[in-house]
Structures are given as structure tokens and as C-alpha cells.
Design a protein around this motif. Structure first.
Motif, PDB file in Angstrom:
ATOM      1  N   GLU A  53       0.836  -1.206   0.000  1.00 57.10           N
ATOM      2  CA  GLU A  53       0.000   0.000   0.000  1.00 57.10           C
ATOM      3  C   GLU A  53       0.871   1.256   0.000  1.00 57.10           C
ATOM      4  N   SER A  54       1.950   1.251   0.773  1.00 58.15           N
ATOM      5  CA  SER A  54       2.863   2.401   0.802  1.00 58.15           C
ATOM      6  C   SER A  54       3.548   2.584  -0.541  1.00 58.15           C
ATOM      7  N   LEU A  55       3.936   1.485  -1.177  1.00 56.28           N
ATOM      8  CA  LEU A  55       4.584   1.563  -2.475  1.00 56.28           C
ATOM      9  C   LEU A  55       3.638   2.079  -3.550  1.00 56.28           C
ATOM     10  N   GLU A  56       2.357   1.795  -3.415  1.00 53.00           N
ATOM     11  CA  GLU A  56       1.376   2.278  -4.386  1.00 53.00           C
ATOM     12  C   GLU A  56       1.358   3.808  -4.426  1.00 53.00           C
ATOM     13  N   LYS A  57       1.629   4.443  -3.296  1.00 52.26           N
ATOM     14  CA  LYS A  57       1.654   5.909  -3.251  1.00 52.26           C
ATOM     15  C   LYS A  57       2.773   6.464  -4.127  1.00 52.26           C
ATOM     16  N   PHE A  58       3.868   5.702  -4.241  1.00 55.70           N
ATOM     17  CA  PHE A  58       5.024   6.154  -5.004  1.00 55.70           C
ATOM     18  C   PHE A  58       5.063   5.574  -6.415  1.00 55.70           C
ATOM     19  N   LYS A  59       3.978   4.952  -6.829  1.00 56.75           N
ATOM     20  CA  LYS A  59       3.935   4.282  -8.128  1.00 56.75           C
ATOM     21  C   LYS A  59       4.198   5.270  -9.273  1.00 56.75           C
ATOM     22  N   ASP A  60       3.617   6.458  -9.194  1.00 54.69           N
ATOM     23  CA  ASP A  60       3.728   7.417 -10.288  1.00 54.69           C
ATOM     24  C   ASP A  60       4.885   8.397 -10.109  1.00 54.69           C
ATOM     25  N   MET A  66      12.467  13.544  -9.056  1.00 53.54           N
ATOM     26  CA  MET A  66      12.644  13.767  -7.627  1.00 53.54           C
ATOM     27  C   MET A  66      14.087  14.187  -7.335  1.00 53.54           C
ATOM     28  N   GLN A  67      15.048  13.546  -7.979  1.00 50.24           N
ATOM     29  CA  GLN A  67      16.455  13.915  -7.797  1.00 50.24           C
ATOM     30  C   GLN A  67      16.687  15.337  -8.280  1.00 50.24           C
ATOM     31  N   SER A  68      16.066  15.694  -9.404  1.00 47.95           N
ATOM     32  CA  SER A  68      16.183  17.045  -9.937  1.00 47.95           C
ATOM     33  C   SER A  68      15.597  18.056  -8.949  1.00 47.95           C
ATOM     34  N   GLU A  69      14.478  17.732  -8.352  1.00 49.76           N
ATOM     35  CA  GLU A  69      13.842  18.613  -7.365  1.00 49.76           C
ATOM     36  C   GLU A  69      14.739  18.777  -6.133  1.00 49.76           C
ATOM     37  N   ILE A  70      15.356  17.704  -5.696  1.00 44.21           N
ATOM     38  CA  ILE A  70      16.271  17.767  -4.543  1.00 44.21           C
ATOM     39  C   ILE A  70      17.454  18.669  -4.870  1.00 44.21           C
ATOM     40  N   GLU A  71      18.022  18.508  -6.066  1.00 46.33           N
ATOM     41  CA  GLU A  71      19.150  19.351  -6.475  1.00 46.33           C
ATOM     42  C   GLU A  71      18.726  20.816  -6.560  1.00 46.33           C
ATOM     43  N   ASN A  72      17.512  21.069  -7.066  1.00 45.27           N
ATOM     44  CA  ASN A  72      16.995  22.424  -7.167  1.00 45.27           C
ATOM     45  C   ASN A  72      16.834  23.043  -5.778  1.00 45.27           C
ATOM     46  N   LEU A  73      16.287  22.282  -4.847  1.00 44.21           N
ATOM     47  CA  LEU A  73      16.105  22.783  -3.483  1.00 44.21           C
ATOM     48  C   LEU A  73      17.451  23.039  -2.801  1.00 44.21           C
ATOM     49  N   ASN A  74      18.420  22.165  -3.031  1.00 41.19           N
ATOM     50  CA  ASN A  74      19.756  22.387  -2.468  1.00 41.19           C
ATOM     51  C   ASN A  74      20.388  23.654  -3.043  1.00 41.19           C
ATOM     52  N   LYS A  75      20.173  23.895  -4.346  1.00 38.46           N
ATOM     53  CA  LYS A  75      20.709  25.103  -4.976  1.00 38.46           C
ATOM     54  C   LYS A  75      20.037  26.350  -4.393  1.00 38.46           C
ATOM     55  N   GLN A  76      18.720  26.287  -4.193  1.00 39.64           N
ATOM     56  CA  GLN A  76      18.017  27.421  -3.607  1.00 39.64           C
ATOM     57  C   GLN A  76      18.519  27.703  -2.187  1.00 39.64           C
ATOM     58  N   LEU A  77      18.758  26.643  -1.441  1.00 40.26           N
ATOM     59  CA  LEU A  77      19.268  26.798  -0.084  1.00 40.26           C
ATOM     60  C   LEU A  77      20.653  27.445  -0.102  1.00 40.26           C
ATOM     61  N   LYS A  78      21.499  27.007  -1.016  1.00 40.33           N
ATOM     62  CA  LYS A  78      22.838  27.586  -1.145  1.00 40.33           C
ATOM     63  C   LYS A  78      22.750  29.055  -1.549  1.00 40.33           C
TER      64      LYS A  78
END
Length: 183
Positions: A53-60, A66-78
Motif C-alpha cells: 500500500e505504501s509503495l502504491e503511493k510512489f507508483k507514479d 525527484m532527484q532534480s527537485e532535490i538538487e533544485n532545493l539544495n541550490k536554492q538553499l545555497k
């Protein structure tokens, strides 16, 4: 094992009861093991259902996005950290200039700061010396922005003579005003 089977072998009832009691202990121990194994199995089934059930939430979810979003957030923080550091450096520089203006006798910090080349002073390697030199230059060209070192020539107190003009002070005041003295 059944009791009829043992009786069919020709064993006495007392012996059959003892064999059946011993067999019952073995059977009970095995049933306990089976019950425990079934409980563990049910627990694992529940965990599997929860995980599925938990994995179904991450199916899409796209891991690359997600990695791109993490890198973007790290850049904004910097970027925010750098922006904060720049603002803090500007504040420290501004406070240093204001303190130098105050110690040089500046009357209006904003007016004196407007006369200075702030960008050149900020980029200077020896800021304190360059700020002093720039303030001396402004002091020479626009001395009205700085307090005067000359003493005031306007007298504020009595300039001489005696304070007592004869008699009481009221009659002296009346005489100064051109009124007749009061007797």
C-alpha cells in the motif's frame, strides 16, 4: 494415533492411556509450533500489505524528477545562504563606514555616505585606511558636512560688568525697560 489402534494391537487400557498421554504432549507441542508459525505468517502478510500500500503511493513518482527537485532545493538553499552572507557583509561594511563618519565628526551620515564611492570602498583590500582617506577628501571638499573644530564665538552667558545694578533686581529690570522705578 487413535486409542482403538493400540487396543487392536492387544495392549492393556492402562498402557494405552499412557501412550495416548505422551502422544498428546507431542501433539500439543506441535500444535503450539503451528499456531506460532501461523501468527508469524499472518504478521508477515500484514506487513506485506502495508508495504504494498505504501509503495502504491510512489507508483507514479519519477526518481529522476525527484532527484532534480532535490538538487533544485539544495541550490536554492545555497543561494539563500550566499544572499544572507552578502547582506551581512553589506551591513558590517555600512556599520564600519557609519562609525568612521561619526568618529570623523560627520553631521549627517546619509549625506556623507552619498559623497563616498561605496562600491570602490567595498571592493578595497584595506577598507579602514581607504575609508579614512575618502572621508578626509570629502571633509576638504564639503566641510559643512562635518562639525567644526573652531570654538564658538557667540557668547551665551554674561559678558562682564556686575550683576547687581544697585538695589533690588526688579528696579534694575524696570530701568532697563524704560519704566519708572517702583517705590
Amino acid at each position: 494415533m487413535k486409542a482403538e489402534f493400540l487396543k487392536g494391537l492387544g495392549l492393556e487400557q492402562d498402557v494405552v492411556d499412557k501412550i495416548m498421554a505422551e502422544n498428546g504432549k507431542d501433539v500439543a507441542a506441535e500444535q503450539a509450533k503451528t499456531t506460532k508459525a501461523e501468527g508469524e505468517r499472518d504478521n508477515y502478510k500484514d506487513q506485506l500489505a502495508t508495504a504494498t500500500e505504501s509503495l502504491e503511493k510512489f507508483k507514479d513518482v519519477d526518481p529522476a524528477a525527484m532527484q532534480s527537485e532535490i538538487e533544485n532545493l539544495n541550490k536554492q538553499l545555497k543561494d539563500k545562504d550566499e544572499e544572507y552572507a552578502a547582506k551581512e557583509a553589506d551591513r558590517i561594511f555600512s556599520d564600519t563606514v557609519k562609525e568612521a563618519i561619526k568618529s570623523a565628526g560627520g553631521r549627517n551620515e546619509k549625506a556623507v555616505m552619498a559623497m563616498l564611492d561605496m562600491e570602490a570602498l567595498k571592493a578595497s583590500k584595506n577598507q579602514s585606511e581607504d575609508i579614512k582617506k575618502a572621508l578626509e577628501t570629502v571633509k576638504e571638499s564639503d566641510a559643512y558636512l562635518f562639525g567644526s573644530d573652531e570654538p564658538f564665538m557667540n557668547a551665551v552667558g554674561a559678558t562682564g560688568g556686575s550683576a547687581d545694578v544697585g538695589g533690588d533686581n526688579l528696579s534694575a529690570i524696570r530701568a532697563a525697560m524704560g519704566l519708572p522705578t517702583n517705590k
